[in-house]
Design a protein around this motif. Structure first.
Motif, mmCIF file in Angstrom:
data_model
loop_
_atom_site.group_PDB
_atom_site.id
_atom_site.type_symbol
_atom_site.label_atom_id
_atom_site.label_comp_id
_atom_site.label_asym_id
_atom_site.label_seq_id
_atom_site.Cartn_x
_atom_site.Cartn_y
_atom_site.Cartn_z
ATOM 1 N N SER A 45 -69.620 -24.013 16.725
ATOM 2 C CA SER A 45 -69.368 -24.884 17.887
ATOM 3 C C SER A 45 -69.674 -24.158 19.194
ATOM 4 N N GLN A 46 -69.599 -22.836 19.186
ATOM 5 C CA GLN A 46 -69.898 -22.060 20.398
ATOM 6 C C GLN A 46 -71.368 -22.158 20.785
ATOM 7 N N PHE A 47 -72.221 -22.500 19.835
ATOM 8 C CA PHE A 47 -73.652 -22.606 20.100
ATOM 9 C C PHE A 47 -74.056 -24.024 20.513
ATOM 10 N N GLN A 48 -73.083 -24.936 20.558
ATOM 11 C CA GLN A 48 -73.350 -26.330 20.891
ATOM 12 C C GLN A 48 -72.983 -26.606 22.345
ATOM 13 N N ASN A 49 -73.437 -27.743 22.837
ATOM 14 C CA ASN A 49 -73.108 -28.165 24.196
ATOM 15 C C ASN A 49 -72.196 -29.381 24.168
ATOM 16 N N GLY A 50 -71.257 -29.424 25.094
ATOM 17 C CA GLY A 50 -70.428 -30.582 25.358
ATOM 18 C C GLY A 50 -69.919 -31.350 24.164
ATOM 19 N N SER A 51 -70.418 -32.585 24.021
ATOM 20 C CA SER A 51 -69.907 -33.469 22.980
ATOM 21 C C SER A 51 -70.229 -32.962 21.572
ATOM 22 N N ASP A 52 -71.357 -32.283 21.401
ATOM 23 C CA ASP A 52 -71.687 -31.711 20.084
ATOM 24 C C ASP A 52 -70.671 -30.639 19.694
ATOM 25 N N SER A 53 -70.267 -29.843 20.673
ATOM 26 C CA SER A 53 -69.268 -28.807 20.416
ATOM 27 C C SER A 53 -67.935 -29.449 20.031
ATOM 28 N N LYS A 54 -67.539 -30.490 20.759
ATOM 29 C CA LYS A 54 -66.283 -31.196 20.450
ATOM 30 C C LYS A 54 -66.310 -31.775 19.039
ATOM 31 N N LEU A 55 -67.443 -32.365 18.664
ATOM 32 C CA LEU A 55 -67.561 -32.943 17.319
ATOM 33 C C LEU A 55 -67.464 -31.869 16.240
ATOM 34 N N MET A 56 -68.075 -30.712 16.486
ATOM 35 C CA MET A 56 -68.036 -29.643 15.502
ATOM 36 C C MET A 56 -66.628 -29.063 15.380
ATOM 37 N N VAL A 57 -65.921 -28.939 16.498
ATOM 38 C CA VAL A 57 -64.532 -28.465 16.453
ATOM 39 C C VAL A 57 -63.669 -29.476 15.699
ATOM 40 N N GLN A 58 -63.899 -30.758 15.937
ATOM 41 C CA GLN A 58 -63.138 -31.785 15.228
ATOM 42 C C GLN A 58 -63.420 -31.722 13.722
ATOM 43 N N ASP A 59 -64.652 -31.478 13.362
ATOM 44 C CA ASP A 59 -65.015 -31.324 11.950
ATOM 45 C C ASP A 59 -64.297 -30.112 11.349
ATOM 46 N N ALA A 60 -64.219 -29.025 12.122
ATOM 47 C CA ALA A 60 -63.494 -27.826 11.668
ATOM 48 C C ALA A 60 -62.023 -28.151 11.440
ATOM 49 N N ILE A 61 -61.417 -28.913 12.357
ATOM 50 C CA ILE A 61 -60.013 -29.302 12.212
ATOM 51 C C ILE A 61 -59.818 -30.098 10.927
ATOM 52 N N GLU A 62 -60.734 -31.014 10.646
ATOM 53 C CA GLU A 62 -60.622 -31.820 9.423
ATOM 54 C C GLU A 62 -60.701 -30.946 8.170
ATOM 55 N N LYS A 63 -61.606 -29.975 8.148
ATOM 56 C CA LYS A 63 -61.739 -29.081 6.987
ATOM 57 C C LYS A 63 -60.465 -28.245 6.806
ATOM 58 N N LEU A 64 -59.931 -27.740 7.912
ATOM 59 C CA LEU A 64 -58.734 -26.903 7.844
ATOM 60 C C LEU A 64 -57.512 -27.718 7.424
ATOM 61 N N GLU A 65 -57.415 -28.939 7.911
ATOM 62 C CA GLU A 65 -56.315 -29.807 7.483
ATOM 63 C C GLU A 65 -56.432 -30.136 5.998
ATOM 64 N N GLU A 66 -57.662 -30.302 5.538
ATOM 65 C CA GLU A 66 -57.910 -30.547 4.117
ATOM 66 C C GLU A 66 -57.477 -29.331 3.289
ATOM 67 N N ALA A 67 -57.749 -28.135 3.787
ATOM 68 C CA ALA A 67 -57.319 -26.911 3.091
ATOM 69 C C ALA A 67 -55.800 -26.866 2.991
ATOM 70 N N LEU A 68 -55.116 -27.309 4.050
ATOM 71 C CA LEU A 68 -53.650 -27.287 4.046
ATOM 72 C C LEU A 68 -53.050 -28.367 3.146
#
Length: 203
Positions: A45-68
């Motif tokens: 997500s650090q390599f993305q801009n604006g909304s793309d970065s937000k979407l990638m962070v949200q995707d990361a949150i979903e994966k981590l919540e799935e792990a939990l």
């Protein structure tokens, strides 16, 4: 030189993302893989801009919540989720809205620390989380402040003020950099562990 190292990091994390996707296709209930995947998405997500970065962070949150969901006591997933919520908060310009994400991050850092109290990184993340809203204000003020400097106070006054602010900002950026580096290290170690050759059979 710096651009090539960024490019190398991008390639490394992109490869890790593809590996995590392939592993997920074989075993969607692998909490370690989901945690690695979430960490890798945070790095990318650090390599993305604006909304793309937000979407990638949200995707990361979903994966981590799935792990939990698979393993509710997975302390590294809790810690990574705290980092993901912190990243989300810094992408939101309004402090009141960002504070909701900072509060969630602090909660996840606290849970990770409770499960692994000897982990200094978890302890430090919990301590830094309390300072995150102040850092948020500073970052967004700094980004917007550059336009206002042209109509600001005299040069000598602004130089004295910026010197004081620079010292505190440097520390805050250093702390944020360490948090981001820690996420990268966790993702890299997890990726390295997942690609280790099997041990030799016993004799």
């Amino acid at each position: 030189m710096d651009m090539s190292s960024d490019f190398d990091r991008l390639l490394f994390f992109e490869h890790a993302r593809r590996t995590a996707e392939a592993t997920y296709a074989k075993n969607p209930l692998d909490a370690d893989n989901l945690t690695r995947w979430g960490g890798v998405l945070l790095e990318l997500s650090q390599f993305q801009n604006g909304s793309d970065s937000k979407l990638m962070v949200q995707d990361a949150i979903e994966k981590l919540e799935e792990a939990l969901i698979v393993d509710p006591k997975k302390h590294d997933a809790l810690w990574c989720l705290g980092n993901a919520y912190t990243s989300s908060a810094f992408l939101i310009p309004e402090l009141d809205e960002a504070k909701v994400f900072f509060d969630k991050a602090a909660l996840f850092f606290e849970q990770a620390y409770e499960l692994e109290p000897e982990n200094d990184l978890y302890k430090k993340s919990l301590e830094v989380a309390s300072k995150a809203p102040e850092l948020h204000v500073e970052i967004h003020k700094h980004g917007l402040g550059q336009q206002a400097m042209a109509s600001g106070p005299s040069a000598s006054t602004s130089t004295k003020q910026s010197a004081k602010k620079s010292k505190s900002s440097d520390l805050k950026y250093d702390i944020l950099g360490w948090v981001i580096l820690a996420v990268g290290i966790v993702a890299w170690v997890g990726f390295a562990k997942s690609n280790m050759p099997p041990p030799p059979p016993p004799r």
